[in-house]
Design an enzyme around this catalytic site. Structure first.
Site, PDB file in Angstrom:
ATOM      1  N   GLU A  63      93.717 -84.223  56.751  1.00  9.48           N
ATOM      2  CA  GLU A  63      93.345 -85.547  56.248  1.00  9.48           C
ATOM      3  C   GLU A  63      92.563 -86.292  57.331  1.00  9.48           C
ATOM      4  O   GLU A  63      92.788 -86.071  58.531  1.00  9.48           O
ATOM      5  CB  GLU A  63      94.622 -86.327  55.878  1.00  9.48           C
ATOM      6  CG  GLU A  63      94.346 -87.749  55.395  1.00  9.48           C
ATOM      7  CD  GLU A  63      95.556 -88.420  54.752  1.00  9.48           C
ATOM      8  OE1 GLU A  63      96.631 -87.794  54.669  1.00  9.48           O
ATOM      9  OE2 GLU A  63      95.413 -89.579  54.323  1.00  9.48           O
ATOM     10  N   ASN A 108      96.408 -90.422  51.494  1.00  4.30           N
ATOM     11  CA  ASN A 108      96.156 -91.835  51.224  1.00  4.30           C
ATOM     12  C   ASN A 108      94.712 -92.221  51.558  1.00  4.30           C
ATOM     13  O   ASN A 108      94.139 -93.111  50.934  1.00  4.30           O
ATOM     14  CB  ASN A 108      97.118 -92.704  52.032  1.00  4.30           C
ATOM     15  CG  ASN A 108      98.565 -92.485  51.618  1.00  4.30           C
ATOM     16  OD1 ASN A 108      98.832 -92.016  50.510  1.00  4.30           O
ATOM     17  ND2 ASN A 108      99.503 -92.814  52.491  1.00  4.30           N
ATOM     18  N   ASN A 208      95.331 -89.069  44.577  1.00  6.95           N
ATOM     19  CA  ASN A 208      96.461 -88.788  45.469  1.00  6.95           C
ATOM     20  C   ASN A 208      97.561 -89.823  45.267  1.00  6.95           C
ATOM     21  O   ASN A 208      97.287 -91.030  45.331  1.00  6.95           O
ATOM     22  CB  ASN A 208      95.988 -88.847  46.931  1.00  6.95           C
ATOM     23  CG  ASN A 208      97.134 -88.636  47.904  1.00  6.95           C
ATOM     24  OD1 ASN A 208      97.677 -87.537  48.009  1.00  6.95           O
ATOM     25  ND2 ASN A 208      97.541 -89.689  48.604  1.00  6.95           N
ATOM     26  N   GLU A 209      98.753 -89.364  45.003  1.00  5.09           N
ATOM     27  CA  GLU A 209      99.952 -90.228  44.929  1.00  5.09           C
ATOM     28  C   GLU A 209      99.660 -91.540  44.211  1.00  5.09           C
ATOM     29  O   GLU A 209     100.000 -92.625  44.705  1.00  5.09           O
ATOM     30  CB  GLU A 209     100.507 -90.477  46.340  1.00  5.09           C
ATOM     31  CG  GLU A 209     100.990 -89.200  47.003  1.00  5.09           C
ATOM     32  CD  GLU A 209     101.775 -89.395  48.294  1.00  5.09           C
ATOM     33  OE1 GLU A 209     101.767 -90.509  48.850  1.00  5.09           O
ATOM     34  OE2 GLU A 209     102.411 -88.412  48.742  1.00  5.09           O
ATOM     35  N   TYR A 280     108.617 -84.972  51.579  1.00  6.81           N
ATOM     36  CA  TYR A 280     108.875 -84.838  53.018  1.00  6.81           C
ATOM     37  C   TYR A 280     110.381 -84.957  53.235  1.00  6.81           C
ATOM     38  O   TYR A 280     111.036 -85.763  52.581  1.00  6.81           O
ATOM     39  CB  TYR A 280     108.121 -85.923  53.796  1.00  6.81           C
ATOM     40  CG  TYR A 280     106.619 -85.747  53.731  1.00  6.81           C
ATOM     41  CD1 TYR A 280     105.973 -84.815  54.537  1.00  6.81           C
ATOM     42  CD2 TYR A 280     105.849 -86.483  52.834  1.00  6.81           C
ATOM     43  CE1 TYR A 280     104.591 -84.632  54.465  1.00  6.81           C
ATOM     44  CE2 TYR A 280     104.460 -86.312  52.762  1.00  6.81           C
ATOM     45  CZ  TYR A 280     103.846 -85.384  53.572  1.00  6.81           C
ATOM     46  OH  TYR A 280     102.481 -85.198  53.500  1.00  6.81           O
ATOM     47  N   GLU A 331     101.762 -81.319  49.150  1.00  2.00           N
ATOM     48  CA  GLU A 331     102.200 -81.926  50.421  1.00  2.00           C
ATOM     49  C   GLU A 331     103.691 -81.655  50.570  1.00  2.00           C
ATOM     50  O   GLU A 331     104.490 -82.121  49.743  1.00  2.00           O
ATOM     51  CB  GLU A 331     101.957 -83.439  50.446  1.00  2.00           C
ATOM     52  CG  GLU A 331     100.527 -83.826  50.695  1.00  2.00           C
ATOM     53  CD  GLU A 331     100.334 -85.330  50.886  1.00  2.00           C
ATOM     54  OE1 GLU A 331     101.202 -85.967  51.520  1.00  2.00           O
ATOM     55  OE2 GLU A 331      99.318 -85.851  50.391  1.00  2.00           O
ATOM     56  N   GLN A 388     100.833 -81.507  57.684  1.00  2.00           N
ATOM     57  CA  GLN A 388      99.445 -81.105  57.651  1.00  2.00           C
ATOM     58  C   GLN A 388      99.258 -79.947  58.634  1.00  2.00           C
ATOM     59  O   GLN A 388     100.255 -79.351  59.050  1.00  2.00           O
ATOM     60  CB  GLN A 388      98.583 -82.303  57.978  1.00  2.00           C
ATOM     61  CG  GLN A 388      98.803 -83.452  56.948  1.00  2.00           C
ATOM     62  CD  GLN A 388      97.813 -84.596  57.049  1.00  2.00           C
ATOM     63  OE1 GLN A 388      96.855 -84.536  57.795  1.00  2.00           O
ATOM     64  NE2 GLN A 388      98.037 -85.654  56.299  1.00  2.00           N
TER      65      GLN A 388
HETATM   66  O1  AHR Z   1     100.497 -86.602  54.797  1.00  5.26           O
HETATM   67  C1  AHR Z   1     100.649 -87.933  55.147  1.00  5.26           C
HETATM   68  C2  AHR Z   1     100.624 -88.860  53.932  1.00  5.26           C
HETATM   69  O2  AHR Z   1     101.773 -88.648  53.164  1.00  5.26           O
HETATM   70  C3  AHR Z   1      99.493 -88.651  52.957  1.00  5.26           C
HETATM   71  O3  AHR Z   1      98.354 -89.360  53.327  1.00  5.26           O
HETATM   72  C4  AHR Z   1     100.046 -89.176  51.676  1.00  5.26           C
HETATM   73  O4  AHR Z   1      99.519 -88.520  50.560  1.00  5.26           O
HETATM   74  C5  AHR Z   1     101.544 -88.976  51.810  1.00  5.26           C
HETATM   75  O5  AHR Z   1     102.245 -90.100  51.482  1.00  5.26           O
END
Ligand code: AHR
Length: 554
Positions: A63, A108, A208-209, A280, A331, A388
């Site tokens: 990113e 993001n 994205n999201e 995450y 992700e 990432q």
């Molecule tokens: O990977 C970090 C961030 O986590 C990304 O920008 C977003 O898509 C997610 O919330």
């Protein structure tokens, strides 16, 4: 917070992940047998397979965030820079790893990104304030540099599109710029920029999201679904070969979790190929810092996948559609330390140090477990991206003198190197412990964390495996979650007998919190593990809190 230790018996069919139906082949065989065998047992039947492995399951993500692009993969002033300004050391590392697909440019970031700022002569590209991370974006690296880098690394591009501030017209312009050969406004602009051949990008994320209130341009699900349908229809009209991924829920804690996915798909099911999942994990709020719980969190990923599949198939049924969607877990990783304050605020600087999470041994063990889950779910999850790749929540960290491999690099590298062919549907009989009374904590944004609290029975050993008919190997990935005890595991080769052990390694250590650094880059690295003699029954001794790779010739 309390866990209730309980001696239990886990019978696992790999495809089911956390349970075994009594009417399955292995269920019938095993239900008669209680208590669990000692040692635990895993049965490999080469004819029982979850799916052919789509290697895109082991993708990653870059990113425009922190030092991921600038200082990570692109650094023209570095002593490692090649003629394109790419860091040769990083490029070589990723090429050797064999990362099959890399998502870009966000995240993001993408929801406020104008791709036109990043093409054409570099000297004319504007310096722009990125509002997602409050960072100064120089635009010296854009779509064309990304595709050039992907080709040099040998990886497939996966482009995220701006569904925040951009119009569908700009998304379509980007697709035309990338995939149409010539003779149109945008394809001719690409050629003017020095790229005669089209980039032919297959994989596209539609935003994205977009369910997240933090996302630039966040809108309600129905509205997003309509927008995604419209964009998808036009994109397919331009290039019927594209694979389109709709935005699913950005994590399981969202108040709109599953509802978002259903409402979105009600609008765009027929137009898209897949839906995205993000998640995450952390050893803090969701676990209360209890590592026994933490190492079980990949079972929450199993659950999330199951739940999203149910939603997809519910919508399929309601629409009487013949089409089945696949999932893009685009992700996933551990991320909980560098997640607030200065770690997420770029202070209007170029390439600031953001999200530079330092990973320890227990994080690497969980990452091994998460990869096991993805393998077990390979029949529906076709793409997944470790988020990432460099410097930002990443397995690889750079400085001006080189790079270091973080702990999580190793389970990822094992999967990339050894998981080939088809995923095995393994049967397992393994003692369990319970984590059913986990904490419920308040997360930032007012969400309630319940991840580990809904897992229930946890097998001490988590198993996944692949079989490669061409390479004539079978590989097992074995996570021993027992923090204190070595666990014996008998591998019963039901219909094949290995001729030799190709590789047997273990990732472990005395300190669950040990990390690698530039000063001590080898504190947590895999060690050879003495395998048992090859035969149709092989008993492995798995050290406490360890992740083991066993690859055999068949
Ligand atoms: O990977 C970090 C961030 O986590 C990304 O920008 C977003 O898509 C997610 O919330």
């Amino acid at each position: 917070m309390s866990t209730v230790p309980r001696r239990g018996f886990f019978k696992q069919a790999a495809a089911a992940g956390v349970g075994l139906a009594a009417n399955s082949w292995l269920g019938r065989a095993l239900h008669a047998m209680t208590p669990p065998p000692d040692p635990a047992r895993v049965i490999v039947d080469s004819t029982r397979r979850v799916a052919d492995l789509d290697r895109h399951l082991f993708g990653s993500f870059i990113e425009h965030l922190g030092r991921s692009v600038y200082g990570g993969i692109y650094e023209p002033d570095s002593k490692f820079a090649d003629a394109n300004g790419f860091r040769k050391d990083v490029l070589e590392e990723i090429r050797t790893l064999g990362v099959p697909i890399v998502r870009y440019p966000g995240g993001n970031f993408v929801s406020g990104y104008n791709w036109l700022d990043g093409v054409g002569p570099k000297k004319n590209r504007p310096r722009v304030l990125d509002r997602a991370w409050n960072t100064l974006e120089t635009n010296q690296f854009g779509i064309n540099e990304y595709v050039t880098w992907c080709r040099a690394v040998g990886t497939e591009p996966l482009i995220g599109t701006n569904f925040g501030t951009a119009t569908p017209e700009m998304t379509l312009a980007l697709l035309e710029y990338c995939n149409v050969e010539k003779g149109t406004k945008w394809s001719d602009l690409r050629r003017e920029h020095g790229y005669e051949k089209p980039h032919n990008i297959k994989y596209w994320c539609l935003g994205n999201e977009m369910d997240g209130p933090w996302q630039i341009g966040h809108i309600p699900a129905r509205e997003y679904g309509i927008k995604a349908r419209d964009a998808a229809q036009q994109m397919r009209g331009l290039d019927p070969s594209v694979k389109l991924i709709a935005c699913g829920s950005s994590n399981t804690q969202m108040p709109t979790y599953l509802e978002w996915d259903q409402q979105t798909l009600e609008q765009c099911y027929e137009e898209v190929d897949a839906i995205s999942l993000h998640r995450y994990y952390g050893n803090d709020m969701e676990t209360g810092g209890d590592s026994r719980m933490y190492l079980a969190m990949n079972l929450d990923m199993d659950r999330q996948i199951e739940e999203i599949i149910s939603v997809c198939d519910l919508v399929r049924g309601r629409k009487r559609s013949p089409k089945t969607l696949w999932l893009s877990f685009d992700e996933w990783n551990v991320w909980y330390r560098a997640r607030s304050g200065k770690d997420v605020d770029g202070d209007r600087k170029v390439a600031p140090h953001l999200l530079e999470e330092i990973y320890n041994l227990e994080d690497a063990l969980l990452v091994g477990g998460l990869i096991n889950t993805l393998l077990r779910r390979a029949n529906r999850v076709h793409v997944a991206c470790l988020a990432q790749l460099v410097n930002v929540i990443a397995p690889i960290m750079t400085n001006e003198d080189g790079l270091v491999r973080q702990t999580i690099y190793y389970p990822y590298a094992w999967a990339l190197k050894y998981a080939h062919g088809s995923v095995l549907e393994l049967g397992a009989e393994i003692e369990t412990y319970e984590v059913s009374h986990g904490p419920r904590a308040e997360m930032p944004g007012g969400f309630e964390a319940y991840g580990a609290s809904r897992i229930g029975h946890v097998p001490y050993v988590d198993v996944a495996g692949t079989i490669d008919d061409q390479g004539k190997t079978a590989t097992l990935f074995l996570l021993n979650r027992d923090l204190d005890k070595a666990r014996e595991l008998e591998v019963v080769w039901h219909d094949i007998t290995p001729s030799r052990v190709v590789d047997c390694q273990v990732l472990t250590g005395s300190d669950l919190k040990a990390v690698n650094s530039f000063d001590a880059p080898k504190r947590v690295v895999p060690q050879p593990l003495e395998p048992p003699k090859v035969s149709s029954r092989m008993t492995f001794k798995l050290p406490p809190h360890s992740h083991t790779l066993v690859s055999v010739a068949i």
